[in-house]
Design a protein around this motif. Structure first.
Motif, PDB file in Angstrom:
ATOM      1  N   GLY B 464     -26.366  -9.593  -8.620  1.00  0.00           N
ATOM      2  CA  GLY B 464     -26.288  -8.182  -9.535  1.00  0.00           C
ATOM      3  C   GLY B 464     -24.976  -7.853 -10.138  1.00  0.00           C
ATOM      4  N   ASN B 465     -24.099  -8.254  -9.695  1.00  0.00           N
ATOM      5  CA  ASN B 465     -22.875  -8.257 -10.359  1.00  0.00           C
ATOM      6  C   ASN B 465     -22.766  -8.946 -11.615  1.00  0.00           C
ATOM      7  OD1 ASN B 465     -21.293  -6.173  -9.194  1.00  0.00           O
ATOM      8  ND2 ASN B 465     -20.740  -7.609  -7.598  1.00  0.00           N
ATOM      9  N   LYS B 466     -23.250 -10.207 -11.444  1.00  0.00           N
ATOM     10  CA  LYS B 466     -23.433 -11.110 -12.972  1.00  0.00           C
ATOM     11  C   LYS B 466     -24.011 -10.470 -13.894  1.00  0.00           C
ATOM     12  CE  LYS B 466     -23.146 -15.185 -14.965  1.00  0.00           C
ATOM     13  NZ  LYS B 466     -21.742 -15.486 -15.671  1.00  0.00           N
ATOM     14  N   ARG B 467     -25.333  -9.694 -13.527  1.00  0.00           N
ATOM     15  CA  ARG B 467     -26.093  -9.007 -14.368  1.00  0.00           C
ATOM     16  C   ARG B 467     -25.428  -7.996 -15.002  1.00  0.00           C
ATOM     17  NH1 ARG B 467     -29.387 -13.112 -13.270  1.00  0.00           N
ATOM     18  NH2 ARG B 467     -27.645 -14.063 -14.547  1.00  0.00           N
ATOM     19  N   LEU B 468     -24.826  -7.133 -14.208  1.00  0.00           N
ATOM     20  CA  LEU B 468     -23.810  -6.016 -14.824  1.00  0.00           C
ATOM     21  C   LEU B 468     -22.975  -6.605 -15.791  1.00  0.00           C
ATOM     22  CD1 LEU B 468     -22.699  -3.769 -11.904  1.00  0.00           C
ATOM     23  CD2 LEU B 468     -24.342  -3.170 -13.633  1.00  0.00           C
ATOM     24  N   TYR B 469     -22.320  -7.615 -15.386  1.00  0.00           N
ATOM     25  CA  TYR B 469     -21.212  -8.069 -16.346  1.00  0.00           C
ATOM     26  C   TYR B 469     -22.006  -8.583 -17.826  1.00  0.00           C
ATOM     27  CZ  TYR B 469     -17.625 -11.164 -18.214  1.00  0.00           C
ATOM     28  OH  TYR B 469     -16.593 -11.483 -19.132  1.00  0.00           O
ATOM     29  N   GLU B 470     -23.040  -9.126 -17.535  1.00  0.00           N
ATOM     30  CA  GLU B 470     -23.653  -9.353 -18.714  1.00  0.00           C
ATOM     31  C   GLU B 470     -24.050  -8.229 -19.762  1.00  0.00           C
ATOM     32  OE1 GLU B 470     -25.675 -13.553 -16.984  1.00  0.00           O
ATOM     33  OE2 GLU B 470     -26.913 -11.928 -17.180  1.00  0.00           O
ATOM     34  N   ILE B 471     -24.576  -7.201 -19.092  1.00  0.00           N
ATOM     35  CA  ILE B 471     -25.162  -5.980 -19.727  1.00  0.00           C
ATOM     36  C   ILE B 471     -23.450  -5.378 -20.457  1.00  0.00           C
ATOM     37  CG2 ILE B 471     -25.821  -3.729 -19.769  1.00  0.00           C
ATOM     38  CD1 ILE B 471     -27.476  -4.571 -17.517  1.00  0.00           C
ATOM     39  N   LEU B 472     -22.516  -5.477 -19.575  1.00  0.00           N
ATOM     40  CA  LEU B 472     -21.358  -4.863 -20.179  1.00  0.00           C
ATOM     41  C   LEU B 472     -20.933  -5.895 -21.361  1.00  0.00           C
ATOM     42  CD1 LEU B 472     -19.344  -3.823 -17.214  1.00  0.00           C
ATOM     43  CD2 LEU B 472     -19.994  -2.355 -18.836  1.00  0.00           C
ATOM     44  N   ASP B 473     -21.040  -7.100 -21.189  1.00  0.00           N
ATOM     45  CA  ASP B 473     -20.412  -8.047 -22.353  1.00  0.00           C
ATOM     46  C   ASP B 473     -21.201  -7.874 -23.502  1.00  0.00           C
ATOM     47  OD1 ASP B 473     -18.768 -10.170 -23.100  1.00  0.00           O
ATOM     48  OD2 ASP B 473     -20.652 -11.421 -23.154  1.00  0.00           O
ATOM     49  N   LYS B 474     -22.572  -7.573 -23.221  1.00  0.00           N
ATOM     50  CA  LYS B 474     -23.532  -7.247 -24.605  1.00  0.00           C
ATOM     51  C   LYS B 474     -22.961  -6.011 -25.131  1.00  0.00           C
ATOM     52  CE  LYS B 474     -28.365  -6.404 -25.090  1.00  0.00           C
ATOM     53  NZ  LYS B 474     -29.530  -6.228 -24.302  1.00  0.00           N
ATOM     54  N   ILE B 475     -22.657  -5.049 -24.475  1.00  0.00           N
ATOM     55  CA  ILE B 475     -22.227  -3.833 -24.990  1.00  0.00           C
ATOM     56  C   ILE B 475     -20.762  -3.892 -25.668  1.00  0.00           C
ATOM     57  CG2 ILE B 475     -21.495  -1.304 -24.617  1.00  0.00           C
ATOM     58  CD1 ILE B 475     -23.546  -1.282 -22.373  1.00  0.00           C
ATOM     59  N   SER B 476     -20.100  -4.785 -25.406  1.00  0.00           N
ATOM     60  CA  SER B 476     -18.654  -4.699 -25.799  1.00  0.00           C
ATOM     61  C   SER B 476     -18.815  -5.817 -27.222  1.00  0.00           C
ATOM     62  CB  SER B 476     -17.564  -5.251 -24.942  1.00  0.00           C
ATOM     63  OG  SER B 476     -17.897  -6.694 -24.686  1.00  0.00           O
ATOM     64  N   GLN B 477     -20.006  -6.359 -27.162  1.00  0.00           N
ATOM     65  CA  GLN B 477     -20.288  -7.253 -28.478  1.00  0.00           C
ATOM     66  C   GLN B 477     -20.949  -6.483 -29.537  1.00  0.00           C
ATOM     67  OE1 GLN B 477     -19.471 -10.388 -28.947  1.00  0.00           O
ATOM     68  NE2 GLN B 477     -18.793 -11.052 -26.887  1.00  0.00           N
ATOM     69  N   GLY B 478     -21.197  -5.073 -29.097  1.00  0.00           N
ATOM     70  CA  GLY B 478     -22.113  -4.197 -30.106  1.00  0.00           C
ATOM     71  C   GLY B 478     -23.478  -4.481 -30.382  1.00  0.00           C
ATOM     72  N   LYS B 479     -24.137  -5.077 -29.097  1.00  0.00           N
ATOM     73  CA  LYS B 479     -25.296  -5.527 -29.289  1.00  0.00           C
ATOM     74  C   LYS B 479     -26.242  -4.758 -27.972  1.00  0.00           C
ATOM     75  CE  LYS B 479     -24.537 -10.387 -30.914  1.00  0.00           C
ATOM     76  NZ  LYS B 479     -23.839 -11.429 -30.156  1.00  0.00           N
ATOM     77  N   GLY B 480     -25.447  -3.654 -27.442  1.00  0.00           N
ATOM     78  CA  GLY B 480     -26.199  -2.966 -26.522  1.00  0.00           C
ATOM     79  C   GLY B 480     -27.224  -2.074 -26.920  1.00  0.00           C
ATOM     80  N   THR B 481     -28.084  -1.660 -26.178  1.00  0.00           N
ATOM     81  CA  THR B 481     -28.972  -0.776 -26.552  1.00  0.00           C
ATOM     82  C   THR B 481     -28.861   0.412 -25.430  1.00  0.00           C
ATOM     83  OG1 THR B 481     -30.718  -1.481 -25.087  1.00  0.00           O
ATOM     84  CG2 THR B 481     -30.681  -2.438 -27.550  1.00  0.00           C
ATOM     85  N   ASN B 482     -29.690   1.628 -25.714  1.00  0.00           N
ATOM     86  CA  ASN B 482     -29.709   2.834 -24.879  1.00  0.00           C
ATOM     87  C   ASN B 482     -30.337   2.494 -23.655  1.00  0.00           C
ATOM     88  OD1 ASN B 482     -28.139   4.989 -26.258  1.00  0.00           O
ATOM     89  ND2 ASN B 482     -29.832   4.849 -27.668  1.00  0.00           N
TER      90      ASN B 482
END
Lengths: 131, 597
Positions: B464-482
């Motif tokens: 779970g924490n790994k997936r959380l981290y990946e989402i945060l990383d995606k957001i900080s790359q500017g690739k996150g979605t709502n």
């Protein structure tokens, strides 16, 4: 080291070793203590201020009087060295000149214990920047 | 003369030692010897004074003079001026930033004015390697009183009445914990001191063990008497060598005096303490993992119940308390439960030690009464934010805690208020952040830590924490979605609810609290592909303002990847495809021509 065998032993040891840290306790809470400053500039040291200071510390300790003895810089009364300033809480500080061992003992016996002023007071006619 | 007439206290905490306080101490001693003063002036090393920002600290008594940022070379001036001639060394006195006045008495400094020192009472006052100094300051009197005058249950009642709660994280009432362990019948019980201190921002346990190891030893013996244990274990991380050394010295001295061993102080109470080293895993601060690590097993937590108080070390009833909790015990017994209960708030009694770090002027260790506000801690004691910047948030409780915004500046700090605000007391680390900190990056940073430190035993925490981290990383790359933002919250909640131990149950806290308080920053990253604080490199681009550029070529010469081009004395340009966003051009430009967009 000998073993401590009871609470009474521990208390006895405490009284013995307390002197090691008492100086620090006094320094942390100087508000209600007698404070003696010894002028220790070159002129004071040359006239024997160091001996006066050591004597004061020993004698006060010997008599069990709680006081702080510290050094200070030149007070300007170089003609009357060694000079000391005696501050009793709640009273104006008094400066004495020509304080040798005998004078120091007289100051302890009369000024500190009986609250009587002793000969040799230098009237202060200056103000410090804090006044 | 038999006694020294002046004491020079030099800070010997890890922080000040790193700034050469050992050399400073040696220089002071040498200079004193040059003047023949070695028998009149005592130089000694104490524990941490707390004002680490201004270390190394030197305090001279009975003159009550507090010198800051003292370098080894200053030793000569201190001896020649202060000791010999009685003149204070002006430039080494603390300068009050409010009025630029020099202050010689530490009690007059804002940093110390609001502090109440109970756990840290001896740090910076006694020499931790000399048991006599500890005894001289009421040391072991509490143990003596307990053995001579109280039954174990009476001591437990006293601790219960004082309202002391565990200082390591959860805040469980200490007296109650002792009572439960006391009631379990067994042939052997254990007292364990948790000195693992895994929170990367906190160093109070280390400082207590370095500055006052005997208070922990004394309290462990008292605990042993109360619960009926004859053995104590200190679990300390091996990366605290100074604390280990001083603890060992203290254990030896206590044993020599018969304060540990058989028939302590003439009673029939026996107690001894052993040290166990930890390898520095965050999860080993959790009590079941800690116990397994001590047993030689993997440092992994197990399900509670059974609690260690029933079945702990080697399957025997074990009472685990944190260092700071123990350090509070002797004063409670010496001064009374009512005295202790008079400090603090209704449900959180006494004081708490906080480690101030981050973008704050006075980095250091402070002890304040419970119920003090964050504003007092940050602005009065901490001296405000560095470089006059704006306060943004403070992370309390380390990687398990959450961040508090300026809306909480006036909330009284105690266990329950912090929990209600979405954070926790934890061990007392406080990391202050200013306007330049990006909250998405902060959440990512803490999660990276828990990711590394997760033991991997249970799925929610490991995966779970790994997936959380990946989402945060995606957001900080500017690739996150709502959709990612909703996922973050849902997944965080699942990890909290389903993890086995405290590590997983609290690891999403930084994510949840930043989502709650700084949704606008997440939205800026997701919708506008911008990092408002200018921290997320993928979302930044560097440009040169043609009008301001003088063509000095300084940026061109310093760019490590050759991304800058342009004619001498003409405007320069940055090739965005080559730029690695290192920021050197911005740093080097003397004409303010490099801009971040």
């Amino acid at each position: 080291m000998t073993k401590i065998k009871s609470l009474a032993d521990l208390r006895k040891l405490k009284d013995e070793v307390q002197s090691k840290i008492k100086l620090r306790e006094k320094g942390d809470h100087p508000e209600n203590l007698i404070h003696i400053k010894v002028s220790m500039a070159t002129c004071g040291i040359a006239s024997g201020a160091k001996e006066t200071m050591n004597y004061l510390i020993e004698e006060l300790d010997h008599q069990g009087i709680d006081a702080i003895v510290t050094q200070t810089g030149c007070m300007g009364y170089c003609y009357a060295e060694p000079t000391i300033e005696v501050s009793i809480p709640g009273k104006e500080p008094v400066i004495y000149g020509h304080v040798n061992k005998d004078k120091a003992l007289e100051i302890i016996e009369k000024h500190l214990k009986l609250n009587e002023l002793v000969d040799g007071i230098i009237p202060t006619n200056y103000k410090t920047i804090e006044d | 003369m038999a006694e020294f007439n002046t004491h020079i206290l030099v800070c010997g905490g890890t922080g000040c030692k790193a700034s050469q306080s050992d050399l400073l101490k040696a220089n002071l001693k040498n200079r004193l010897a040059d003047h023949g003063l070695q028998n009149e002036v005592q130089v000694l090393q104490t524990g941490c004074f707390g004002f680490c920002e201004k270390g190394p600290i030197v305090k001279i008594q009975p003159d009550n003079t507090f010198y800051v940022s003292v370098e080894p070379k200053d030793a000569i001036e201190i001896v020649d001026e202060h000791i010999l001639k009685g003149r204070k060394v002006e430039h080494l006195l603390f300068k009050d930033p409010k009025n630029d006045k020099r202050v010689d008495d530490s009690k007059q400094m804002d940093f110390y004015k609001k502090q109440v020192r109970i756990a840290l009472r001896n740090c910076g006052f006694i020499n931790p390697e000399n048991i006599d100094e500890y005894i001289g300051n009421d040391g072991y009197a509490a143990l003596g009183t307990c053995l001579e005058n109280y039954k174990p249950t009476e001591v437990i009642d006293l601790i219960k009445k004082s309202g002391l709660r565990g200082r390591g994280g959860g805040g469980f009432p200490t007296g109650l914990k002792w009572e439960i362990t006391n009631k379990v019948e067994a042939d052997q019980k254990y007292v364990v001191c948790n000195a693992d201190e895994g929170d990367p921002g906190a160093f109070m346990d280390r400082s207590i063990l370095e500055g006052d190891p005997h208070s922990v030893i004394e309290a462990m013996a008292i605990c042993g008497y109360c619960i009926g244990a004859s053995k104590g274990l200190v679990y300390i991380r091996a990366e605290y060598p100074l604390a280990i050394k001083r603890l060992k010295v203290a254990l030896e001295q206590a044993a020599e005096y018969g304060l540990l061993g058989k028939n302590i102080l003439g009673s029939d109470f026996n107690f001894e303490i052993e040290i166990r080293y930890g390898a520095g895993a965050f999860v080993c601060g959790e009590e079941t993992a800690l116990i397994h690590s001590m047993e030689g097993l993997r440092g992994e937590p197990t399900f509670k119940p059974p609690f260690p108080s029933e079945s702990g070390y080697m399957g025997k009833p074990t009472n685990v308390n944190n260092v700071e909790t123990f350090a509070n015990i002797p004063p409670i017994i010496n001064k009374g439960a009512d005295w202790f209960a008079s400090i603090g708030t209704e449900k959180s009694k006494g004081t708490k030690v906080f480690a101030l770090a981050g973008k704050i002027n006075n980095v250091g260790l402070i002890e304040v009464p419970m119920g003090i506000t964050l504003r007092e801690v940050i602005y009065d004691i901490g001296g405000g934010i560095k470089d006059g910047k704006e306060f943004k948030a403070v992370q309390t409780g380390g990687p398990s805690g959450g961040c508090l915004t300026k809306d909480f500046l006036d909330t009284p700090i105690d266990y329950d208020n912090l929990l209600a605000a979405g954070s926790m007391m934890g061990s007392g680390g406080m990391i202050v952040m200013d306007e330049d900190d990006c909250m998405v990056s902060i959440a990512k940073f803490y999660l990276e830590f828990t990711l590394d430190e997760s033991c991997g035993k249970c799925t929610p925490c490991r995966i779970g924490n790994k997936r959380l981290y990946e989402i945060l990383d995606k957001i900080s790359q500017g690739k996150g979605t709502n959709e990612d933002l909703d996922k973050l919250r849902l997944l965080s909640q699942v990890i909290k609810d389903s993890s086995l131990c405290g590590l997983g149950q609290t690891s999403p806290n930084p994510v949840l609290s930043t989502l709650d308080h700084f949704m606008d920053e997440y939205v800026a990253h997701v919708d506008h592909h911008k990092c408002p604080a200018g921290q997320c490199k993928a979302l930044l681009s560097y440009h040169i303002d043609e009008e301001k550029c003088t063509g000095c070529t300084l940026c061109f010469r310093n760019c490590p990847v050759g991304a800058i081009s342009g004619e001498k004395r003409g405007p320069h340009y940055i090739d965005q495809s080559l730029c690695i966003k290192c920021g050197i051009c911005l740093e080097k430009c003397k004409f303010d021509a490099v801009k971040i967009a």
